[in-house]
Design a protein around this motif. Structure first.
Motif, mmCIF file in Angstrom:
data_model
loop_
_atom_site.group_PDB
_atom_site.id
_atom_site.type_symbol
_atom_site.label_atom_id
_atom_site.label_comp_id
_atom_site.label_asym_id
_atom_site.label_seq_id
_atom_site.Cartn_x
_atom_site.Cartn_y
_atom_site.Cartn_z
ATOM 1 N N LEU A 113 44.362 43.097 35.027
ATOM 2 C CA LEU A 113 44.378 44.765 35.213
ATOM 3 C C LEU A 113 43.813 44.986 36.740
ATOM 4 O O LEU A 113 44.538 45.614 37.530
ATOM 5 C CB LEU A 113 43.711 45.389 34.297
ATOM 6 C CG LEU A 113 43.406 46.776 34.327
ATOM 7 C CD1 LEU A 113 44.871 47.418 33.847
ATOM 8 C CD2 LEU A 113 42.317 47.611 33.657
ATOM 9 N N LEU A 114 42.674 44.150 37.191
ATOM 10 C CA LEU A 114 42.076 44.567 38.547
ATOM 11 C C LEU A 114 42.865 44.046 39.527
ATOM 12 O O LEU A 114 43.110 44.584 40.481
ATOM 13 C CB LEU A 114 40.569 43.896 38.463
ATOM 14 C CG LEU A 114 39.660 44.395 37.407
ATOM 15 C CD1 LEU A 114 38.369 43.911 38.078
ATOM 16 C CD2 LEU A 114 39.606 45.929 37.383
ATOM 17 N N ARG A 115 43.515 42.711 39.265
ATOM 18 C CA ARG A 115 44.185 42.219 40.405
ATOM 19 C C ARG A 115 45.654 42.348 40.497
ATOM 20 O O ARG A 115 46.141 42.789 41.610
ATOM 21 C CB ARG A 115 43.760 40.592 40.140
ATOM 22 C CG ARG A 115 44.213 39.790 41.610
ATOM 23 C CD ARG A 115 44.391 38.112 41.113
ATOM 24 N NE ARG A 115 45.268 37.963 39.762
ATOM 25 C CZ ARG A 115 45.322 36.937 39.121
ATOM 26 N NH1 ARG A 115 44.146 36.130 39.272
ATOM 27 N NH2 ARG A 115 46.096 36.712 38.220
ATOM 28 N N ASP A 116 46.275 42.381 39.249
ATOM 29 C CA ASP A 116 47.683 42.593 39.345
ATOM 30 C C ASP A 116 48.442 43.808 38.678
ATOM 31 O O ASP A 116 49.416 44.243 38.798
ATOM 32 C CB ASP A 116 48.344 41.556 38.704
ATOM 33 C CG ASP A 116 47.969 40.100 38.867
ATOM 34 O OD1 ASP A 116 47.440 39.946 40.155
ATOM 35 O OD2 ASP A 116 47.866 39.273 37.989
ATOM 36 N N GLY B 208 39.141 49.907 39.589
ATOM 37 C CA GLY B 208 38.932 49.280 40.711
ATOM 38 C C GLY B 208 39.928 48.010 41.079
ATOM 39 O O GLY B 208 40.731 47.898 40.219
ATOM 40 N N HIS B 209 39.979 47.817 42.178
ATOM 41 C CA HIS B 209 40.994 46.773 42.809
ATOM 42 C C HIS B 209 40.290 45.592 43.189
ATOM 43 O O HIS B 209 39.595 45.804 44.191
ATOM 44 C CB HIS B 209 41.862 47.245 43.782
ATOM 45 C CG HIS B 209 43.401 47.108 43.683
ATOM 46 N ND1 HIS B 209 44.291 47.731 43.866
ATOM 47 C CD2 HIS B 209 44.083 45.792 43.317
ATOM 48 C CE1 HIS B 209 45.403 47.133 43.710
ATOM 49 N NE2 HIS B 209 45.242 45.850 43.414
ATOM 50 N N ALA B 210 40.406 44.187 42.562
ATOM 51 C CA ALA B 210 39.501 43.142 43.011
ATOM 52 C C ALA B 210 40.347 41.904 42.233
ATOM 53 O O ALA B 210 41.033 42.026 41.362
ATOM 54 C CB ALA B 210 38.154 43.225 42.530
ATOM 55 N N ASP B 211 39.946 40.649 42.804
ATOM 56 C CA ASP B 211 40.359 39.375 42.226
ATOM 57 C C ASP B 211 39.733 39.090 41.136
ATOM 58 O O ASP B 211 40.290 38.121 40.261
ATOM 59 C CB ASP B 211 40.235 38.431 43.404
ATOM 60 C CG ASP B 211 41.103 38.521 44.371
ATOM 61 O OD1 ASP B 211 42.028 39.210 44.233
ATOM 62 O OD2 ASP B 211 40.740 37.639 45.605
ATOM 63 N N SER B 212 38.652 39.688 40.604
ATOM 64 C CA SER B 212 38.014 39.389 39.300
ATOM 65 C C SER B 212 37.111 40.512 38.980
ATOM 66 O O SER B 212 36.695 40.991 40.193
ATOM 67 C CB SER B 212 37.473 38.329 39.367
ATOM 68 O OG SER B 212 36.321 38.335 40.387
ATOM 69 N N PRO B 213 36.654 40.577 37.737
ATOM 70 C CA PRO B 213 35.562 41.499 37.530
ATOM 71 C C PRO B 213 34.110 41.468 38.340
ATOM 72 O O PRO B 213 33.512 42.261 38.662
ATOM 73 C CB PRO B 213 35.341 41.513 35.969
ATOM 74 C CG PRO B 213 36.590 40.965 35.285
ATOM 75 C CD PRO B 213 36.907 40.180 36.521
ATOM 76 N N VAL B 214 33.838 40.278 38.602
ATOM 77 C CA VAL B 214 32.457 39.941 39.268
ATOM 78 C C VAL B 214 32.809 40.127 40.705
ATOM 79 O O VAL B 214 32.024 40.828 41.217
ATOM 80 C CB VAL B 214 32.191 38.446 39.075
ATOM 81 C CG1 VAL B 214 31.058 38.014 40.107
ATOM 82 C CG2 VAL B 214 31.870 38.265 37.701
#
Ligand code: ZN
Length: 391
Positions: A201-204, A225-231
């Motif tokens: 969800l965040l990345r793609d 949020g938009h990121a490669d991972s939750p962390v």
């Protein structure tokens, strides 16, 4: 004063053979020592401090065995939502009694309704209530926060505001609620990487959570949020740190574990719940190798058969036999206690002078390795020799 002698006493430094624990008239530990010549109550077995169950949702206690797992988090969560009813006070009281009888001194409990808070206070539990917020659109975030603020006014039990997960909360809500608090207090717990779909969800902007949010008609694409991972998202929002404990971390990768170690962000392991919902366990050896601060929780009765947190430690001991069982006992005691308040001395929650988490007797048979015997999967009989004192 009572002097109690056992085959083993588990101290913050490990097991002590033939050790003794001295209690004052209130039940507070005044000394932990090797065998003395004094008269003592001989109890055999193992003495432990009261345990910390670092993740639970008491308000789901009427759903024991009713939410099937095995197909991942989004289908489990949808099955949960379809079965969820108003919190059942009798089921919650029964769950609290069950947890206490299993040796729980303190419970970190997540709530949306606030209903468990007075019940935990009535039961003289230690711990914290995590008043959990979900919100994506600005109006929903605002109403969720004002609802939480009302629950936080409830007297009688430590309570903090927290967020649910990266898939259910707008990035600006996470940044605001999970920021390091001005005053030290109980750690905030946050569901993280419970399912691989969180990263999708965040990345793609795809995967089961995207489908779910679209089906619900939520306006999420510019808010989540938009990121490669939750962390990576939490790191970018600058909310990692000792005030935060990430629950589950089943899909947290090496670079993310490095960030948790660098920021002293704690991790709460819920292995039985993880196996029920997704059939996988986190990279626990990677966490141990990095010296992450660990705690253990059962999660709710909707994904775990009981609230015996020692049974979760036994699952970890069986799954990771190369890891010293002392790691799990530390997670159940000092690790969990580190989430309860501002004092993060490594000995808080362990059996040492001044300890107030109660004294628990476990009826272990004769053994040369009490850690492995304790966690061999047997449900050893246990009883309180002194009850936890109120904070
Ligand atoms: Zn949870």
């Amino acid at each position: 004063m009572r002097r109690i002698r056992a085959d083993w006493v588990w101290t913050p430094d490990g097991p002590l053979a033939g050790g003794e624990v001295v209690l004052d008239y209130d039940g507070r530990v005044t000394a932990v020592a090797a065998r003395s010549g004094h008269e003592a109550e001989e109890v055999g077995g193992l003495l432990l401090p009261g345990l910390v169950n670092a993740h639970c949702h008491l308000e789901l206690s009427d759903l024991r065995g009713k939410v099937p797992g095995g197909s991942g988090l989004s289908s489990w969560a949808q099955a949960l939502v379809s079965r969820r009813r108003a919190p059942d006070a009798e089921a919650m009281r029964g769950a609290i009694t069950e947890a206490r009888d299993a040796g729980t001194a303190a419970l970190v409990d997540v709530t949306n309704s606030g209903a468990p808070i007075p019940l935990m206070a009535d039961a003289d539990l230690r711990g914290s209530a995590q008043v959990e917020i979900l919100g994506i659109e600005p109006d929903r975030c605002e109403s969720a926060r004002s609802g939480a603020a009302r629950l936080l006014l409830a007297p009688g039990f430590p309570a903090v505001e927290t967020c649910h997960a990266v898939v259910s909360c707008a990035a600006d809500l996470l940044a605001s609620v999970l920021a390091p608090p001005p005053e030290p207090g109980p750690a905030r717990t946050f569901h993280c990487d419970e399912d691989a779909a969180d990263t999708l969800l965040l990345r793609d902007r795809s995967g089961p959570w995207a489908d779910f949010l679209d089906r619900l008609g939520r306006d999420w694409r510019d808010r989540i949020g938009h990121a490669d991972s939750p962390v990576a998202l939490l790191d970018a929002l600058d909310v990692l740190g000792p005030h935060l404990a990430l629950v589950h971390c089943v899909h947290t990768g090496p670079a993310e574990l490095d960030r948790l170690a660098a920021t002293d962000t704690a991790v709460v392991l819920c292995p039985r719940s993880n196996l029920h919902i997704g059939g996988a366990l986190p990279d626990v050896p990677g966490m141990v190798a990095r010296g992450l601060r660990l705690a253990i929780g059962t999660d709710s009765l909707a994904s775990c058969p009981d609230l015996d947190v020692l049974a979760d430690a036994a699952v970890l001991a069986a799954a990771f036999p190369d890891i010293d069982p002392g790691v799990w006992i530390a997670a159940l005691t000092t690790g969990g206690a580190s989430l309860l308040g501002p004092v993060r001395d490594g000995r808080v929650g362990g059996l040492c002078p001044g300890a107030e988490h109660g004294l628990l007797h476990v009826a272990l048979p004769a053994t040369t390795d009490p850690g492995r015997t304790l966690l061999d999967g047997t449900r050893w009989a246990r009883r309180w020799l002194s009850c936890p004192l109120l904070p």
